[in-house]
Design an enzyme around this catalytic site. Structure first.
Site, PDB file in Angstrom:
ATOM      1  N   CYS A   1     -27.850  24.069  23.383  1.00  0.00           N
ATOM      2  CA  CYS A   1     -26.386  23.952  23.462  1.00  0.00           C
ATOM      3  C   CYS A   1     -25.773  24.422  22.138  1.00  0.00           C
ATOM      4  O   CYS A   1     -26.008  23.813  21.097  1.00  0.00           O
ATOM      5  CB  CYS A   1     -25.997  22.513  23.749  1.00  0.00           C
ATOM      6  SG  CYS A   1     -24.210  22.295  23.785  1.00  0.00           S
TER       7      CYS A   1
ATOM      8  N   LYS B   1      -6.637  -8.049  -2.456  1.00  0.00           N
ATOM      9  CA  LYS B   1      -7.806  -7.929  -3.341  1.00  0.00           C
ATOM     10  C   LYS B   1      -8.206  -9.304  -3.845  1.00  0.00           C
ATOM     11  O   LYS B   1      -7.329 -10.103  -4.181  1.00  0.00           O
ATOM     12  CB  LYS B   1      -7.460  -7.047  -4.555  1.00  0.00           C
ATOM     13  CG  LYS B   1      -7.036  -5.636  -4.186  1.00  0.00           C
ATOM     14  CD  LYS B   1      -6.504  -4.849  -5.377  1.00  0.00           C
ATOM     15  CE  LYS B   1      -6.001  -3.489  -4.864  1.00  0.00           C
ATOM     16  NZ  LYS B   1      -5.247  -2.746  -5.887  1.00  0.00           N
TER      17      LYS B   1
ATOM     18  N   LYS C   1       0.879  -1.170   0.000  1.00  0.00           N
ATOM     19  CA  LYS C   1       0.000   0.000   0.000  1.00  0.00           C
ATOM     20  C   LYS C   1       0.912   1.215   0.000  1.00  0.00           C
ATOM     21  O   LYS C   1       1.602   1.490   0.982  1.00  0.00           O
ATOM     22  CB  LYS C   1      -0.895  -0.005   1.234  1.00  0.00           C
ATOM     23  CG  LYS C   1      -1.855   1.166   1.268  1.00  0.00           C
ATOM     24  CD  LYS C   1      -2.897   0.980   2.350  1.00  0.00           C
ATOM     25  CE  LYS C   1      -3.984   2.028   2.286  1.00  0.00           C
ATOM     26  NZ  LYS C   1      -3.516   3.386   2.454  1.00  0.00           N
TER      27      LYS C   1
ATOM     28  N   GLU D   1      -1.197   5.381  -7.591  1.00  0.00           N
ATOM     29  CA  GLU D   1      -0.712   6.266  -6.536  1.00  0.00           C
ATOM     30  C   GLU D   1       0.472   7.087  -7.026  1.00  0.00           C
ATOM     31  O   GLU D   1       1.418   6.544  -7.591  1.00  0.00           O
ATOM     32  CB  GLU D   1      -0.300   5.393  -5.340  1.00  0.00           C
ATOM     33  CG  GLU D   1      -0.269   6.107  -4.032  1.00  0.00           C
ATOM     34  CD  GLU D   1      -1.633   6.181  -3.344  1.00  0.00           C
ATOM     35  OE1 GLU D   1      -2.658   5.833  -3.973  1.00  0.00           O
ATOM     36  OE2 GLU D   1      -1.668   6.611  -2.172  1.00  0.00           O
TER      37      GLU D   1
HETATM   38  S1  IVH Z   1      -6.799  -0.153  -4.226  1.00  0.00           S
HETATM   39  C1  IVH Z   1     -11.405   0.430  -4.525  1.00  0.00           C
HETATM   40  N1  IVH Z   1      -4.225  -0.529  -4.026  1.00  0.00           N
HETATM   41  O1  IVH Z   1      -4.996   3.607  -0.398  1.00  0.00           O
HETATM   42  C2  IVH Z   1     -10.075   0.342  -3.893  1.00  0.00           C
HETATM   43  N2  IVH Z   1      -5.125   1.442  -3.066  1.00  0.00           N
HETATM   44  O2  IVH Z   1      -6.873   3.616   1.810  1.00  0.00           O
HETATM   45  C3  IVH Z   1      -9.067   1.215  -4.513  1.00  0.00           C
HETATM   46  N3  IVH Z   1      -3.463   2.923  -2.073  1.00  0.00           N
HETATM   47  O3  IVH Z   1      -7.380   5.649  -1.923  1.00  0.00           O
HETATM   48  C4  IVH Z   1      -7.783   1.252  -3.826  1.00  0.00           C
HETATM   49  N4  IVH Z   1      -1.699   1.703  -2.540  1.00  0.00           N
HETATM   50  O4  IVH Z   1      -4.944   5.969  -2.583  1.00  0.00           O
HETATM   51  C5  IVH Z   1      -5.245   0.278  -3.731  1.00  0.00           C
HETATM   52  N5  IVH Z   1      -1.951  -0.957  -3.964  1.00  0.00           N
HETATM   53  C6  IVH Z   1      -2.969  -0.170  -3.673  1.00  0.00           C
HETATM   54  C7  IVH Z   1      -2.782   1.042  -3.003  1.00  0.00           C
HETATM   55  C8  IVH Z   1      -3.904   1.827  -2.703  1.00  0.00           C
HETATM   56  C9  IVH Z   1      -2.128   2.826  -1.992  1.00  0.00           C
HETATM   57  C10 IVH Z   1      -4.261   4.033  -1.517  1.00  0.00           C
HETATM   58  C11 IVH Z   1      -5.275   4.620  -2.455  1.00  0.00           C
HETATM   59  C12 IVH Z   1      -6.594   4.514  -1.744  1.00  0.00           C
HETATM   60  C13 IVH Z   1      -6.157   4.365  -0.335  1.00  0.00           C
HETATM   61  C14 IVH Z   1      -7.218   3.658   0.477  1.00  0.00           C
END
Ligand code: IVH
Length: 749
Positions: free
Chosen positions: A452, A299, A127, A183
């Site tokens: 309040c 995923k 990530k 990213e």
């Molecule tokens: S998949 C529908 N894969 O993490 C899901 N996200 O916390 C789409 N990110 O907004 C995201 N590395 O900016 C995916 N290998 C990766 C990622 C990743 C970084 C970020 C992305 C997302 C955020 C979510």
């Protein structure tokens, strides 16, 4: 030239041509203003063209274009980038922190899909700690790059993205339409060099690579972005004209073949054990990767299964982020402040001597609630071995991802002698009303309600938030200001601002940044929201326990405001009787326990309903109708009925509703759906999908899913083992089909 013809004299053909010309002119003016940062026409001329467009549309409503400039609210923000509405929302990810969360994720995937034994294949990849970007390619050419923004609307950063080397400007062999998502990040080496250069020039330095990447991408001058070494990893996609592959892994290889950088640490894993093994492998390499990562993303590999799993309101069911443990630091607790939220909750906030935690300076952190400070959990057990937290203590602060920093631990060896146990206030610090804790609630709440000011402001902020009224130009900041100035005390006041503006609201005019035009723009944006779907109104009221999803469930069920209100009012005596009966049962149990005898609890639901005096007619049915709404439990039902029964709250809601034109629920795109608007009930065992999946699918097609069969039911989908519901449907003559019939009906067989 049609421009100088008086609108009253325009023929229909001339009007059509003129609307086309204006749409084009205004769109080009918008584009020039945003992307080139070089306006082509003056503000006054822009306004004149926009007014002319509106006037022509008013005379020829049938000629209004689908790309009409009048639908682009605030299409020309005062500064910054143009807004881009994503063709498909950019989602975020749910989080896992412990190995159990990962097996929990696997279990929920399998459960949702109704799978038997056998393993699910997942991809696991780093990530990246950067910012996400969506790249739109049409016929192989990069036509638009947009940041995530709030997920629905981002910023147009096309010119900036074009300067990033990892981002191909042309693709060969790609689907006609392809949105690539990934990213943007900065490597450690480039980050250090950039900060050195900044320092040498006396410029500001960045706290961490992610801030540097965000600051560099979001530059109005793309020349600056070009001088910053940004990189891009592709990990997903949005809208596309053709699938990239059948699996996540296949799609990533395809993106790589098209020229994108993809992450080499992406692996295919069978089941949670292999996911965890790859997580550990990535964690070991973390320090030597040369760029920041904050976890591993899992995923579901099979894209057909991803499609079945779909999304919750903001996160996919088919993916999760497994975060690395949080970074921590020790610092001194200088004070404890109490903040009062929308529902009156008193939240303790730690004011800290500023300290850097994982590259970010932290000076505030949450202390959760009074038990947490005292060293107890909600059931009275010890946390931190029972150590309490006192002002003056050394405390350990941690951050996990983007979440608010938290106080985790306290160092008793460093406690100052004079430190006193913290006494949580019994009065609201904002309005002085009693702050009470209800049985079973970990939170102390202010009882001041509408008097309040803190609750009022928080309620108003919630009211204008994105999933509620979402009024362009009226965000949290403006609400605070207007409230402080005495212009808005309650939601209804928002809708009378225009009237009051003429008569004395001149202060607003005189405030910096509030010209006549911005005031009128705001009033227009407010007027636009007078017509609003029921689900948004329900959510906007900020009733405890009623979230976005619950509000939509209620709106689909009741369809119209008056029907909902009369039903909730009718349900009240039944609810009150049930609550009284429950309280009596609890009291009897407590008394019996004390006296060492068995509790005499005779009550059954039927007995409660039969008690004297008789319930008003329809009360029981209205209550059962409410708790029968799929997704609405007793807690929500009680909160809802109670909120509408408070005279002051009710009067406030009535004043608001008088200003609105409430529409039925916002329908999903269901044109052509055979079940749109139908009330469907599922019963018995479903074999090809789970109940949750069936419900989500049906609702996606515009159907209303109910938990019980009634005269309003249009269709019963009955699997093996269907019992009383099938019998009742037969009795009422309701169409009943089996699961295959359902799949055939919705075109999924
Ligand atoms: S998949 C529908 N894969 O993490 C899901 N996200 O916390 C789409 N990110 O907004 C995201 N590395 O900016 C995916 N290998 C990766 C990622 C990743 C970084 C970020 C992305 C997302 C955020 C979510």
């Amino acid at each position: 030239m049609t421009d100088d013809i008086d609108i009253k004299r325009l023929t229909e053909d001339q009007a059509r041509a003129e609307l086309a010309r204006l749409a084009d002119l205004l769109a080009r003016a918008d584009a020039a203003y945003h992307t080139e940062d070089a306006p082509v026409i003056s503000d006054a001329e822009y306004d004149r063209l926009k007014r002319r467009n509106t006037a022509i549309e008013a005379r020829f409503p049938g000629l209004k274009r689908t790309d009409s400039p009048s639908d682009r609210v605030g299409a020309r923000p005062a500064e910054g980038f143009a807004k881009v509405t994503h063709a498909q929302r950019m989602m975020s990810l749910g989080n896992a922190f412990a190995p159990e969360d990962v097996s929990g994720f696997d279990t929920s995937v399998r459960k949702y899909l109704g799978m038997g034994p056998g393993t699910v294949a997942y991809t696991a990849e780093p990530k990246i700690d950067g910012l996400s970007l969506s790249l739109r390619y049409e016929h192989g050419a990069l036509v638009q790059a947009a940041t995530r923004g709030d997920g629905a609307v981002g910023e147009n950063v096309t010119a900036n993205a074009l300067t990033i080397e990892d981002i191909p400007q042309r693709l060969t062999g790609a689907p006609e339409l392809l949105e690539v998502r990934g990213e943007v990040y900065m490597s450690h080496a480039d980050f250090a060099a950039l900060n050195d250069r900044q320092a040498a020039r006396g410029g500001k330095s960045f706290a961490n690579p992610r801030n540097a990447a965000a600051g560099s991408l979001r530059q109005l001058d793309a020349g600056i972005t070009r001088s910053r070494p940004l990189r891009f990893f592709a990990y997903g996609w949005g809208e596309l004209s053709q699938p990239l592959a059948e699996t996540q892994m296949g799609a990533i290889s395809r993106l790589k073949a098209l020229g994108f950088s993809t992450n080499d640490l992406t692996r295919l894993c069978q089941g949670p054990e292999e996911l965890l093994a790859h997580y550990r492998a990535i964690e070991e390499q973390r320090a030597t990767l040369g760029y920041d990562i904050d976890g591993v993303v899992y995923k579901v590999d099979d894209l057909a299964l991803q499609a079945r799993l779909g999304f919750r309101s903001t996160t996919p069911r088919w993916a999760i982020a497994h975060k690395f443990p949080a970074e921590t630091a020790w610092t001194r607790l200088e004070a404890i402040d109490i903040q009062v939220g929308r529902t009156g909750a008193l939240s303790p906030v730690a004011r800290l001597t500023p300290v850097t935690v994982g590259g970010v300076v932290v000076s505030n952190a949450t202390l959760h609630n009074e038990d947490y400070i005292a060293g107890r959990d909600s059931s009275g057990g010890a946390i931190r071995d029972g150590k309490d937290i006192r002002v003056g203590d050394w405390v350990q602060v941690y951050r996990a991802g983007d979440v608010i920093p938290k106080v985790a631990d306290v160092d008793l060896s460093k406690r100052p002698e004079e430190a006193e146990p913290y006494i949580f206030p019994r009065k609201c610090p904002e309005c002085g009303s009693d702050a009470i804790r209800e049985e079973g609630d970990s939170v102390r709440r202010c009882t001041g309600g509408l008097i309040c000011p803190a609750q009022a402001v928080e309620k108003l902020k919630h009211f204008v938030s994105r999933a509620a009224f979402d009024i362009e130009g009226l965000g949290a900041k403006q609400v605070e200001q207007f409230h402080a100035d005495g212009w808005i005390a309650e939601p209804a006041d928002i809708f009378t601002l225009r009237e009051r503006y003429g008569s004395g609201m001149q202060q607003l005019k005189n405030r910096e940044g509030w010209g006549e035009r911005s005031a009128q723009n705001l009033f227009d944006a407010i007027d636009e929201r007078r017509t609003i779907p029921l689900n948004r109104v329900i959510f906007a009221l900020g009733i405890r326990h009623v979230g976005e999803v619950g509000a939509a469930d209620l709106a689909r069920h009741y369809t119209r405001w008056p029907a909902m209100i009369s039903s909730l009012d009718a349900a009240r005596p039944a609810m009150e009787r049930l609550l009284r009966a429950e309280a009596a049962v609890l009291a009897e149990r407590a008394a019996a326990a004390q006296e060492g005898r068995r509790a005499r609890v005779t009550d059954t639901r039927a007995a409660v309903w039969a008690e004297d005096p008789p319930l008003p007619s329809g009360a029981r049915a209205a209550w059962e109708d409410l708790v029968g709404v799929d997704g609405i439990g007793t807690t929500v039902a009680v909160a809802l009925v109670t909120a509408f029964a408070q005279p002051a709250e009710r009067a406030l809601i009535d004043r608001l509703v008088a200003q609105l034109d409430i529409q039925p629920v916002e329908a999903p795109e269901t044109s052509g759906s055979p079940v749109a608007g139908k009330t469907v009930v599922f019963t018995g065992t479903l074999e090809k999908m789970t109940r949750a999946e069936a419900k989500a699918r049906a609702e996606g097609l515009g159907a209303k899913v109910s938990g019980s069969v009634s005269k309003k039911t249009d269709l019963l989908v009955a699997g093996p083992g269907a019992g009383s519901k099938a019998a009742k449907a037969a009795e009422l003559g309701i169409e009943t089909i089996d699961e295959d019939g359902w799949l055939a009906l919705i075109g999924a067989a």
